[in-house]
Design a protein around this motif. Structure first.
Motif: not given
Length: 251
Positions: A106, A111, A171
């Motif tokens: 990631a 993300s 996020r």
């Protein structure tokens, strides 16, 4: 409505959409029942000629919410899949839903893209609904359901962009801090604190409205707001706890 990396499938799925297992928790059906009971009388007041069929229209409210949440979570799952991150399950529950996927290698940008996919899907649906409602002269129940579609998707999209975990906006905060510091755990902790700030602001705003009486707020709205705030605080606090533990181990 959040995306949750790193979890595996723990339960058998009831159905699959686009190859992704989808599970409806029992609590989701309780939410649907509550929507029917709450909005059935409202539809009856708007369209008294419907009689008991007003509750069928209210059921349409619940189905539209379900489809809106499902579109949100599918967008997360498909965005994750585009990066080679297989989605293991989509779950719809009392608090909306979440998508579980396995994130390999990631990065902050990846993300961020996966997180934005969900709210973006809802805002696109809201925009299309608004456009077509102006294009066609709808009336009666059809016009009402289109209005509900636009409103629900707009609210789901905007609410999830608030900058704190467990919302998708958290996020965004995590990715920004992660990119700036090189530490995902610092990003996770910052996003958790962002979630706590969101809860405080939401409850403060609700308290101001109730105390000042600027706008009449029903008891149902107050109860739901408090329950959602409790859920958000729990998720934010868990993120902070996990981040702090990881940062201590990495010293």
């Amino acid at each position: 409505m959040t995306s949750r990396p790193g979890a595996g499938a723990r339960r058998s799925a009831r159905m699959r959409i686009a190859g992704v297992p989808v599970r409806f928790r029992a609590s989701w059906f309780l939410v649907s029942g509550a929507i029917v009971l709450l909005f059935g009388p409202q539809v009856q007041r708007i369209f008294p000629e419907l009689g008991l069929l007003a509750y069928a229209v209210a059921l349409g409210y619940a189905l539209l919410l379900m489809l809106s949440v499902l579109a949100h979570e599918l967008a997360h799952a498909l965005a994750a899949r585009s990066f080679g991150w297989p989605a293991t399950e989509i779950e719809l529950n009392l608090w909306g839903g979440h998508t579980e996927f396995l994130a390999h290698r990631a990065t902050p940008v990846k993300s961020l893209a996966v997180s934005l996919a969900g709210p973006a899907a809802n805002l696109v649906i809201a925009g299309l609904g608004w456009y077509f409602s102006g294009l066609f002269e709808l009336t009666g129940v059809a016009a009402l359901l289109v209005q509900v579609t636009v409103l629900v998707n707009f609210m789901v999209g905007v609410f999830n962009l608030l900058p704190g975990l467990p919302l998708d906006g958290g996020r965004i905060v995590e990715s920004a801090v992660w990119g700036a510091t090189g530490s995902q755990d610092r990003g996770l902790r910052a996003a958790g604190w962002g979630g706590r700030v969101v809860v405080v602001l939401l409850l403060s705003g609700l308290a101001v409205l109730v105390i000042t009486g600027v706008r009449e707020i029903s008891l149902v709205v107050v109860v739901v707001a408090v329950m959602v705030s409790f859920f958000l605080w729990q998720g934010a606090s868990e993120s902070i706890k996990v981040a702090n533990a990881r940062l201590i181990r990495s010293r």
